[in-house]
Design an enzyme around this catalytic site. Sequence first.
Site, PDB file in Angstrom:
ATOM      1  N   GLU A  48      51.262  20.186  31.703  1.00 48.46           N
ATOM      2  CA  GLU A  48      50.802  19.038  32.496  1.00 48.46           C
ATOM      3  C   GLU A  48      50.631  17.777  31.663  1.00 48.46           C
ATOM      4  O   GLU A  48      50.908  16.663  32.133  1.00 48.46           O
ATOM      5  CB  GLU A  48      49.487  19.388  33.191  1.00 48.46           C
ATOM      6  CG  GLU A  48      49.749  20.109  34.496  1.00 48.46           C
ATOM      7  CD  GLU A  48      48.505  20.719  35.090  1.00 48.46           C
ATOM      8  OE1 GLU A  48      47.397  20.280  34.724  1.00 48.46           O
ATOM      9  OE2 GLU A  48      48.651  21.647  35.913  1.00 48.46           O
ATOM     10  N   ASP A  72      34.552 -32.861  13.847  1.00 49.04           N
ATOM     11  CA  ASP A  72      33.973 -33.240  12.559  1.00 49.04           C
ATOM     12  C   ASP A  72      33.153 -32.108  11.958  1.00 49.04           C
ATOM     13  O   ASP A  72      33.139 -30.990  12.452  1.00 49.04           O
ATOM     14  CB  ASP A  72      33.194 -34.556  12.664  1.00 49.04           C
ATOM     15  CG  ASP A  72      32.285 -34.559  13.861  1.00 49.04           C
ATOM     16  OD1 ASP A  72      31.570 -33.560  14.026  1.00 49.04           O
ATOM     17  OD2 ASP A  72      32.300 -35.552  14.617  1.00 49.04           O
ATOM     18  N   LYS A 128      33.014 -35.993   7.484  1.00 49.01           N
ATOM     19  CA  LYS A 128      32.755 -36.289   6.078  1.00 49.01           C
ATOM     20  C   LYS A 128      32.629 -34.976   5.336  1.00 49.01           C
ATOM     21  O   LYS A 128      31.954 -34.062   5.771  1.00 49.01           O
ATOM     22  CB  LYS A 128      31.438 -37.061   5.998  1.00 49.01           C
ATOM     23  CG  LYS A 128      31.050 -37.454   4.598  1.00 49.01           C
ATOM     24  CD  LYS A 128      29.950 -38.504   4.598  1.00 49.01           C
ATOM     25  CE  LYS A 128      28.663 -38.010   5.213  1.00 49.01           C
ATOM     26  NZ  LYS A 128      27.561 -38.969   5.059  1.00 49.01           N
ATOM     27  N   GLY A 162      29.385 -31.988  17.277  1.00 43.72           N
ATOM     28  CA  GLY A 162      28.243 -31.089  17.144  1.00 43.72           C
ATOM     29  C   GLY A 162      27.141 -31.466  18.122  1.00 43.72           C
ATOM     30  O   GLY A 162      26.986 -32.639  18.472  1.00 43.72           O
ATOM     31  N   GLY A 163      26.415 -30.473  18.605  1.00 44.03           N
ATOM     32  CA  GLY A 163      25.272 -30.735  19.478  1.00 44.03           C
ATOM     33  C   GLY A 163      25.703 -31.333  20.802  1.00 44.03           C
ATOM     34  O   GLY A 163      26.668 -30.885  21.421  1.00 44.03           O
ATOM     35  N   MET A 198      19.014 -36.530  11.144  1.00 42.00           N
ATOM     36  CA  MET A 198      19.510 -37.273   9.965  1.00 42.00           C
ATOM     37  C   MET A 198      18.350 -37.775   9.121  1.00 42.00           C
ATOM     38  O   MET A 198      18.370 -38.900   8.614  1.00 42.00           O
ATOM     39  CB  MET A 198      20.368 -38.479  10.420  1.00 42.00           C
ATOM     40  CG  MET A 198      21.574 -38.071  11.236  1.00 42.00           C
ATOM     41  SD  MET A 198      22.385 -39.479  12.038  1.00 42.00           S
ATOM     42  CE  MET A 198      21.293 -39.799  13.411  1.00 42.00           C
TER      43      MET A 198
HETATM   44  N1  SAH Z   1      24.953 -34.956  18.387  1.00 36.49           N
HETATM   45  C1  SAH Z   1      24.215 -34.081  17.510  1.00 36.49           C
HETATM   46  C2  SAH Z   1      23.480 -34.824  16.439  1.00 36.49           C
HETATM   47  C3  SAH Z   1      24.337 -35.563  15.477  1.00 36.49           C
HETATM   48  S1  SAH Z   1      23.408 -36.401  14.226  1.00 36.49           S
HETATM   49  C4  SAH Z   1      23.264 -33.229  18.341  1.00 36.49           C
HETATM   50  O1  SAH Z   1      23.074 -33.479  19.538  1.00 36.49           O
HETATM   51  O2  SAH Z   1      22.716 -32.269  17.798  1.00 36.49           O
HETATM   52  C5  SAH Z   1      23.452 -35.260  12.913  1.00 36.49           C
HETATM   53  C6  SAH Z   1      22.089 -34.647  12.683  1.00 36.49           C
HETATM   54  O3  SAH Z   1      21.839 -33.639  13.633  1.00 36.49           O
HETATM   55  C7  SAH Z   1      21.958 -33.937  11.363  1.00 36.49           C
HETATM   56  O4  SAH Z   1      21.670 -34.849  10.313  1.00 36.49           O
HETATM   57  C8  SAH Z   1      20.798 -33.020  11.601  1.00 36.49           C
HETATM   58  O5  SAH Z   1      19.596 -33.693  11.522  1.00 36.49           O
HETATM   59  C9  SAH Z   1      21.026 -32.647  13.058  1.00 36.49           C
HETATM   60  N2  SAH Z   1      21.695 -31.340  13.224  1.00 36.49           N
HETATM   61  C10 SAH Z   1      22.873 -31.124  13.794  1.00 36.49           C
HETATM   62  N3  SAH Z   1      23.170 -29.805  13.814  1.00 36.49           N
HETATM   63  C11 SAH Z   1      22.140 -29.193  13.214  1.00 36.49           C
HETATM   64  C12 SAH Z   1      21.829 -27.832  12.915  1.00 36.49           C
HETATM   65  N4  SAH Z   1      22.671 -26.847  13.231  1.00 36.49           N
HETATM   66  N5  SAH Z   1      20.686 -27.548  12.295  1.00 36.49           N
HETATM   67  C13 SAH Z   1      19.824 -28.537  11.962  1.00 36.49           C
HETATM   68  N6  SAH Z   1      20.067 -29.829  12.230  1.00 36.49           N
HETATM   69  C14 SAH Z   1      21.192 -30.158  12.837  1.00 36.49           C
END
Ligand code: SAH
Length: 467
Positions: A22, A248, A270, A301-302, A382
């Site tokens: 089978e 970035d 950078k 980021g963020g 920052m």
């Molecule tokens: N647009 C991003 C901020 C950009 S300014 C946001 O909304 O988060 C960049 C700053 O964000 C950094 O200098 C630091 O202070 C902060 N930042 C971004 N990612 C981070 C992380 N994973 N941990 C701690 N600080 C962070």
Amino acid sequence: MDYLPIFCQLQQKACLLVGGGEVAERKARLLLDAGARLTVNALQFTPQFHIWAELGQVTLVAGEFSADLLAEKWLAIAATDSVEVNALVYQFANQQRVFCNVVDDPKRASFIMPSIIDRSPIMVAVSSGGKAPVLARLLREKLEAVLPQHLGQLAQLAGSLRQRVKQQFANIGARRRFWEKLFAHDRLAQSLANADSVLADQQVEQLFADRPEEQGEVVLVGAGPGDAGLLTLKGLQQIQQADVVVYDRLVSDEVMALVRRDAERIFVGKRAGYHCVPQEQINQILLAQARRGLRVVRLKGGDPFIFGRGGEELETLAEADIPFSVVPGITAASGCSAYSGIPLTHRDHAQSVRLVTGHAKADGGLDWAQLAAQQQTLVFYMGLTQAAEIQKQLMAYGMAASMPIALVENGTSTRQRVIEGKLEQLGALAAQAASPSLIIVGSVVNLRSKLNWFASGEGSAERSKMA
Ligand code: SAH
């Protein structure tokens, strides 16, 4: 990778199956479905094998296995109930360089057979390399449920339209947009499922008629602070449909790994010691890419609208009449707050929270008197290089030297490190932190001792050292 998954073209190719029970019958069915010319060797055969033989679909060879049966074969499967015979088949097959599968013995096999989800021409194969067959089966069931039955028809239709699409759309981006529209066309899928070819044809013609705009577009997407799990579903869809991704330094590798593989990637951040691409040049890059008719994702980021200069980039596009949209992201303050166990507001500690830039000099002065006020939380972005100044000003405007502070470095990533201390130590502690770091100031920081769920060993050691 222990195995290379491949899909074999077996039409009219001679294959050998050893075994007539089978289990062998199931393997025979698969090989016959794939169009193989099948020879089956066994001492005894189930009735189904005799039926296939009468129909001319298989050649039966009754008797002991012998190595010459492997001559001219493309692949072999050993599916007898004798371990010795199976081992023998494998041994001879190896000698003759014939790929050989041994049923239920992945270690003694030069190819293994995956669980398959068949939506021909779409095929999904799942394998655990013999290590967790039950898991592979569960996955298969999940995929069976998720992949609609009409997927095969849709793929078939796409195959028949390929040539026409190539002719009609010279530009690769335009072609992909056409396909994306076709595959996401629910009503068309339904027509195919209903075998309503008249309606399906109409719908396809309609798709060809409303040609995707030649002009490109830009989507500004927030990538979140690091952990790829914090990317939004919409953000994920956008980076998987992008032709070009402009990103970035703050966008984590984990998120970049989710970008569509053949999308072009342009880095504009950078790197330590080097200058970043000037903002005006980034604006021009976005413009130029969109004008090529591409789907551009500007990944940041963020959240792109929080200290992200997202607004400036969009203004340039708006002036040039390039269509754009924005997908928000989890900003560093939210991410770092959650992953360090420091709520930004709390009924007993803070009724408001301020997101403040540490680049105060460049971006205009800060109202220190307001920042030093009670019952609020301050989050500095920052802020590392200005930390000593922040400490000095807040204390000068009356904030207690003992006010709890936390530095969250690489927040939400596996490299997250949290340094806790008091306001009077801020400048000194910041000198030990690496970028990107966020500075949180306020009595909410004390809640971390109870709410910290994401502590890495390193972070806690650091904390006790600094306390
Ligand atoms: N647009 C991003 C901020 C950009 S300014 C946001 O909304 O988060 C960049 C700053 O964000 C950094 O200098 C630091 O202070 C902060 N930042 C971004 N990612 C981070 C992380 N994973 N941990 C701690 N600080 C962070």
